[in-house]
Each structure stands twice: as C-alpha cells, then as structure tokens.
Write a protein that holds these residues in place. Structure first.
Motif, PDB file in Angstrom:
ATOM      1  N   MET A 206       0.831  -1.207   0.000  1.00 16.50           N
ATOM      2  CA  MET A 206       0.000   0.000   0.000  1.00 16.50           C
ATOM      3  C   MET A 206       0.867   1.260   0.000  1.00 16.50           C
ATOM      4  O   MET A 206       0.549   2.238  -0.685  1.00 16.50           O
ATOM      5  N   GLY A 207       1.973   1.215   0.740  1.00 11.84           N
ATOM      6  CA  GLY A 207       2.880   2.362   0.731  1.00 11.84           C
ATOM      7  C   GLY A 207       3.454   2.603  -0.654  1.00 11.84           C
ATOM      8  O   GLY A 207       3.560   3.750  -1.108  1.00 11.84           O
ATOM      9  N   TRP A 210       0.846   4.318  -2.833  1.00 16.48           N
ATOM     10  CA  TRP A 210       0.685   5.762  -2.603  1.00 16.48           C
ATOM     11  C   TRP A 210       1.889   6.541  -3.131  1.00 16.48           C
ATOM     12  O   TRP A 210       1.718   7.618  -3.727  1.00 16.48           O
ATOM     13  N   GLY A 213       1.615   6.764  -6.743  1.00 18.48           N
ATOM     14  CA  GLY A 213       0.619   7.781  -7.064  1.00 18.48           C
ATOM     15  C   GLY A 213       1.203   9.182  -7.055  1.00 18.48           C
ATOM     16  O   GLY A 213       0.939   9.987  -7.955  1.00 18.48           O
ATOM     17  N   VAL A 214       2.026   9.466  -6.037  1.00 15.36           N
ATOM     18  CA  VAL A 214       2.676  10.782  -5.960  1.00 15.36           C
ATOM     19  C   VAL A 214       3.531  11.021  -7.196  1.00 15.36           C
ATOM     20  O   VAL A 214       3.393  12.040  -7.890  1.00 15.36           O
ATOM     21  N   ALA A 245      -2.069  12.046  -2.582  1.00  9.10           N
ATOM     22  CA  ALA A 245      -1.446  10.732  -2.441  1.00  9.10           C
ATOM     23  C   ALA A 245      -0.247  10.803  -1.494  1.00  9.10           C
ATOM     24  O   ALA A 245      -0.006   9.878  -0.707  1.00  9.10           O
ATOM     25  N   LEU A 248      -1.554  10.819   1.996  1.00  9.66           N
ATOM     26  CA  LEU A 248      -2.022   9.490   2.371  1.00  9.66           C
ATOM     27  C   LEU A 248      -0.849   8.555   2.684  1.00  9.66           C
ATOM     28  O   LEU A 248      -0.957   7.687   3.558  1.00  9.66           O
ATOM     29  N   TYR A 249       0.285   8.736   1.979  1.00 10.05           N
ATOM     30  CA  TYR A 249       1.451   7.915   2.305  1.00 10.05           C
ATOM     31  C   TYR A 249       1.960   8.259   3.709  1.00 10.05           C
ATOM     32  O   TYR A 249       2.314   7.360   4.486  1.00 10.05           O
ATOM     33  N   HIS A 252      -0.298   6.635   6.120  1.00  8.91           N
ATOM     34  CA  HIS A 252      -0.079   5.194   6.086  1.00  8.91           C
ATOM     35  C   HIS A 252       1.215   4.810   6.819  1.00  8.91           C
ATOM     36  O   HIS A 252       1.222   3.847   7.604  1.00  8.91           O
TER      37      HIS A 252
END
Length: 473
Positions: A206-207, A210, A213-214, A245, A248-249, A252
C-alpha cells in the motif's frame, strides 16, 4: 546498515572496491544512456514525428521508473542477497538495451527506456548501499564522492551522444555501451559480498501504491501543462491528486509497522535541509543537461556534435573536483565545499540568463564548466552530510530516500524545462520557432536561478543550526 564506528585500521577490502566498481559502472552505463538521449531529441522528433513534450518522456519516464524502483531499495536490500539484486538488474538492462536498438516506433523505444530505468533503479542504490555499509566512517566522504563520480561521469552522456549521433546514428549510442556493461556485470557478479544478515520484512504494497501515485500523478501534471498550459484543469487535478497521495502515504507510514521508507528520517531537521537541497541540485543538473544541448541545436542551429561537445569540459571538470570536494568535507566539514559550490552554480545561472541573447557554443561551454565546478563541490557532499544526521537504524531508509529523490527530481527537471519551452511555442503568436524556443529557454534560466537561491538559503539555515549545536556542547 552502516555502523557509525570509527574503524581504527581504515582498511577497505579488495572485494569491496571491485564491488563498488562493478555496481558503479553498471549504474554509469544506465545513466550515460539516459543523458546521451537528451541530445538526440531533435532527431527523434523528426524520425518518429513526435513533439518535444512527448519525446522528453524518454528522459523523464526513465527517471520516473528508476525513482519508483529506488523506493523499494531498503526492502530489497533487507530481503534479498545483493548479488541477486545485481543479477536481475543486469538482465533488465540488456533487455531494455536490445529493445531500444531494435525500436521501429517511438512506443517501442520508450518501453525499452522504461525497462532500463528499472535496472538503474536497482543498481544505483546498490552502489551507495555498499559504500554506506562497508566503508569506514573515516573515509565515507571520499568514497561517497567516488561513487558520485562514477555516476556523474554519465554527465559526458550528451557529448558521447552528440558524437555518436553525428557520426553513426542514434542506435549506435546503445551498441557501443554494450561491451562496457558486460565487463561491469562480470566484475560485480564476481565481487559483491553479502556482509549484512538477511531479514524477512513485510513488503509495504500500500505504501508503494501511494508513493507511485505521488510520482506518476505529479509527472502527468507537468505533462499536461506542457500540452495545454498552466491553466489546464487537468494539470491542477493531477497535481492536487499527487499531493493528496503524498499525504495518504504519510498517514499510512505512521500506521504501518514496516513502511517502505520510514518517514522518521524527516524528524531530523538537518537531514531534511540537505535532502531538499539535494533534490534541487539534481533537478537543476538534469534540467541543464536537457536545456543546453537542445538550446544549442534548436536556437543556435548547432549540429548534434557541437551541442554535445559544449558539455564536455564541464563534465571532465567534475572528475577532478568531486573527489576534492569529498576530501574537503572529511577534513574541514560540509559548509565550505557546499556553500562554495552553490555560489558557483548560482553565478553560472545568472551568466546564462544575462547573456542569453548573445550566447554562443564557446560561451555556453565556459558557463557550464562553472556550473559543473559548483555541482562537483555540492552534490555528493549534500548526500554525505545528510546521511550523517541519521542514526544507524535509519540509514537504509535515508539511502533509499536520497536515491529515489535523485532520480525523480531529475525527471521533474527535464519535464519543467520541456514545459516552459513547449508553452512558449504554443503561445508564439506569429513568432518563429527559434524565437519562441529562446523565450521559453529564458524562462527556464529564471527558474534555475530561483532554485539555486532556495538551495543557498536552505544550506545557510542548515549550517547555522550546526554552529548552534556545536556551541551548546
């Protein structure tokens, strides 16, 4: 991880030296091809019928993929044997190379470059990981400089690319590197040792999602700007989503036991100041290597040979000054080489801007040599000084973060330079292509000067903190 012990005998084994050479030259081959392609852009635009905003993905796409792979470096070095990582990198490098030399369309060439980016994303952190783990702290500055020299020697890429493009064609740029890469592969595979125990950390999927995504969303934002301008709704949408994103990282990483890159590295203020300055340093460096050869060809009308040769003296100067900068740091601290280097690069940017209307290839060569002198004193020393601020348990994460931002900031540097030129060409309003490109390049020089000023400001704050800390002891 590197220990912070002061090792009395100062010895570095022969195997370690050859491992550094093997991984370093493999990384050099990848980055050499990346910078060599910058001088081929006008040719590739003509051959494949693509715009400058599209062809710049040859560089920015490569660097984007490399930076994403580098975010996995800390995990890979804990989970897999270093020799296995190197072997996979070698395989991917040759797959990417053969796709490029046989490319019949732009998409095939781009795919080859993206695969090559994965290989470089594996070898470059491996190089600096070996140095930071197996080199005694007394020699860390000079060996970091040596590692940076090996990688920075790829700054001769535009010269190499210009000469080969002019005499043999763009495909030969890849073929000629093949024997050197084969030699580096053999040296590395024979000498890389496993000097750290393997672990079984959880992969932070998941990391990675994200962080990807960045990187991807912000890159797409600048691509949209290069096509539709800064007022494009897609530009702002991608940019905002990319920043979201990133947020969110961070959230996370605070809630996951083994994040891809431990954000606790950013609790060390002096590390952060070095990290941001390092990112700007590489952004400016790749921006320059993109801008100058294309300015020489598209504005001054020089051929690819001359456009490539204008960077050669500066590139060679790096080989002399970069180890000197590491020695100065080891003996006198980081402030002297870093502040001197930033000042020299800033003066170079001001000269490019001031003389832009009357620039010639010889004048550009002199100004770039001054920039390279400054870069040589700054680049590896920012990395060394930043890594010294971290405790041993976070050095792997710091190394991964530095390597990832090195590649990603380079990607953004190429995109930014191309964006300003592309926007200027779109808004030409009757101006010739040469005039519009020159106007866009002028905006690029202004941007580069601004970033140099930010670097100088950040490092003045950094060394002020250092002095205060020293006075309190």
């Amino acid at each position: 991880m590197q220990t912070d012990q002061f090792i009395p005998n100062n010895q570095v084994s022969r195997k370690t030296i050859f491992a550094i050479i093997g991984t370093g030259v493999m990384s050099f081959c990848g980055i050499l091809l990346e910078t060599a392609m910058n001088v081929t852009f006008p040719t590739l635009m003509h051959v494949f019928g693509v715009s400058i905003s599209a062809v710049q993905w040859i560089t920015s796409g490569y660097l984007l993929v490399a930076s994403l792979v580098m975010t996995l470096a800390s995990y890979m070095h804990k989970r897999f044997k270093l020799k296995q990582i190197f072997a996979w990198a070698v395989l991917l490098f040759f797959v990417g190379l053969f796709l490029c030399v046989s490319a019949t369309n732009f998409s095939m060439l781009l795919i080859g470059r993206l695969i090559s980016g994965v290989a470089t994303g594996m070898t470059t952190p491996l190089l600096f990981g070996i140095i930071s783990h197996d080199i005694p702290v007394q020699k860390l500055g000079r060996y970091m400089a040596i590692g940076a020299i090996i990688v920075s020697m790829a700054s001769v890429g535009p010269t190499y690319g210009g000469i080969i493009l002019y005499s043999l064609g763009w495909r030969a740029i890849f073929w000629i590197v093949l024997p050197l890469a084969l030699i580096a592969a053999v040296i590395g595979l024979l000498n890389i040792q496993q000097t750290r125990p393997l672990q079984k950390p959880r992969l932070d999927i998941m990391g990675f999602f994200w962080l990807a995504g960045v990187f991807v969303l912000i890159s797409l934002a600048f691509n949209e700007a290069s096509i539709h301008g800064w007022n494009s709704s897609n530009f702002w949408a991608f940019l905002i989503l990319g920043l979201l994103a990133g947020g969110l990282y961070v959230w996370h990483a605070h809630h996951f036991a083994f994040p891809l890159i431990d954000i606790n590295i950013f609790k060390y203020h002096r590390f952060v100041l070095s990290f941001v300055a390092y990112a700007l340093c590489q952004l400016i460096n790749i921006g320059m290597s993109f801008l100058l050869p294309n300015f020489g060809q598209l504005v001054l009308g020089a051929n690819s040979l001359l456009a490539g040769l204008l960077l050669l003296p500066g590139s060679l100067l790096r080989l002399i000054l970069m180890p000197f900068g590491g020695v100065v740091l080891d003996k006198h601290g980081a402030a002297l080489p870093i502040l001197t280097g930033i000042s020299a690069s800033l003066i170079s940017g001001i000269l490019f801007f001031s003389f832009q209307a009357s620039l010639t290839i010889p004048l550009m060569t002199i100004f770039y040599a001054l920039f390279s002198a400054g870069f040589s004193l700054t680049f590896s020393n920012l990395l060394t000084d930043g890594m010294k601020q971290l405790p041993s348990k976070l050095k792997g994460d710091g190394n991964a973060a530095f390597n990832a931002i090195q590649q990603y900031s380079g990607s953004i540097g190429a995109s930014l330079m191309a964006t300003f030129i592309s926007i200027s060409q779109m808004n030409a309003h009757g101006l010739s292509s040469v005039t519009a490109t020159a106007r866009g390049s002028r905006n690029d020089f202004i941007l580069l000067i601004g970033m140099e000023l930010i670097m100088l400001f950040l490092q003045l704050i950094d060394f002020r903190k250092q002095r205060k800390t020293a006075e309190m002891r």
